[in-house]
Design a protein around this motif. Structure first.
Motif, PDB file in Angstrom:
ATOM      1  N   ASP A  86      33.801  34.576  38.875  1.00 23.62           N
ATOM      2  CA  ASP A  86      34.305  33.410  38.158  1.00 23.62           C
ATOM      3  C   ASP A  86      34.105  32.152  39.006  1.00 23.62           C
ATOM      4  O   ASP A  86      33.528  32.206  40.103  1.00 23.62           O
ATOM      5  CB  ASP A  86      35.786  33.597  37.787  1.00 23.62           C
ATOM      6  N   LYS A  87      34.597  31.039  38.487  1.00 23.79           N
ATOM      7  CA  LYS A  87      34.429  29.763  39.173  1.00 23.79           C
ATOM      8  C   LYS A  87      35.085  29.785  40.551  1.00 23.79           C
ATOM      9  O   LYS A  87      34.516  29.285  41.532  1.00 23.79           O
ATOM     10  CB  LYS A  87      35.024  28.633  38.323  1.00 23.79           C
TER      11      LYS A  87
ATOM     12  N   SER B  25      29.870  29.717  35.645  1.00 18.76           N
ATOM     13  CA  SER B  25      30.853  29.632  36.729  1.00 18.76           C
ATOM     14  C   SER B  25      30.224  29.076  38.003  1.00 18.76           C
ATOM     15  O   SER B  25      30.875  28.321  38.741  1.00 18.76           O
ATOM     16  CB  SER B  25      31.465  31.011  36.997  1.00 18.76           C
TER      17      SER B  25
END
Length: 208
Positions: free
Chosen positions: A118-119, A146
């Motif tokens: 994810d980010k 992301s």
């Protein structure tokens, strides 16, 4: 031989009651080549050295994090054009994400194992890579949203933003590098602890 070793490495070896050259050879072969622990046990036995595969595993777990730190201190400077991507590594039966970057010459910039893709994970990777290697001029990534978001967040407030490129063919170099890691980790049938792959799966490909 111990006197010529890095002090931190020598400290670990001091607690391992086995010839130093045998320990280092087993750990090097295990980290650098697609060999299982059982392969190493058989290879040592053929040379008249009897060591259990579980002992080799303990050596690797103890030594590789220390060796990685020692190698990182002597790591040569990388280029300012990075290719970044992530790949999958199995840990205790679950897929985790190994973030990696190489420069355009193929030299390893940095790597980071995270539980999620994810980010936040991507940003943590970029922050670590910049802290250790300096800021790149440009980073080539895939179509991952992301990764884009992480770089955009990193660029906020920077006087000279990092150029973000999404050109698939330019990322072939890091994707090919991932394949080498897959060949190395396949015989292991996954890792038992989260820290293990972060210690040595990329080490065999880094050029120092």
């Amino acid at each position: 031989m111990r006197q010529r070793l890095n002090p931190e490495v020598a400290k670990v070896l001091k607690r391992l009651h086995y010839p130093v050259d045998v320990i280092l050879l087993c750990v090097r072969w295990y980290s650098a080549y697609p060999l299982s622990l059982w392969h190493l046990e058989e290879m040592m036995a053929e040379r008249g050295i009897f060591v259990d595969h579980s002992t080799v595993h303990r050596w690797a777990i103890k030594l590789l994090p220390v060796l990685e730190k020692a190698f990182r201190r002597s790591k040569r400077k990388v280029g300012r054009s990075w290719r970044m991507d992530e790949t999958y590594i199995r840990v205790r039966g679950e897929w985790k994400y190994l973030y990696r970057a190489v420069d355009k010459a193929g030299d390893t910039v940095d790597f980071l194992l995270r539980a999620h893709r994810d980010k936040a994970a991507a940003r943590r990777f970029f922050e670590q890579a910049v802290e250790r290697n300096g800021s790149p001029e440009k980073v080539t990534i895939d179509k991952s949203g992301s990764n884009v978001a992480a770089l955009e967040a990193l660029n906020v407030g920077r006087r000279k933003p990092i150029v973000v490129r999404q050109v698939k063919y330019l990322n072939n170099i890091v994707e090919q590098d991932h394949r080498a890691i897959k060949r190395r980790t396949k015989p292991m049938l996954g890792f038992r602890i989260f820290a293990a792959p972060a210690s040595f799966s990329p080490a065999s490909n880094s050029r120092t």
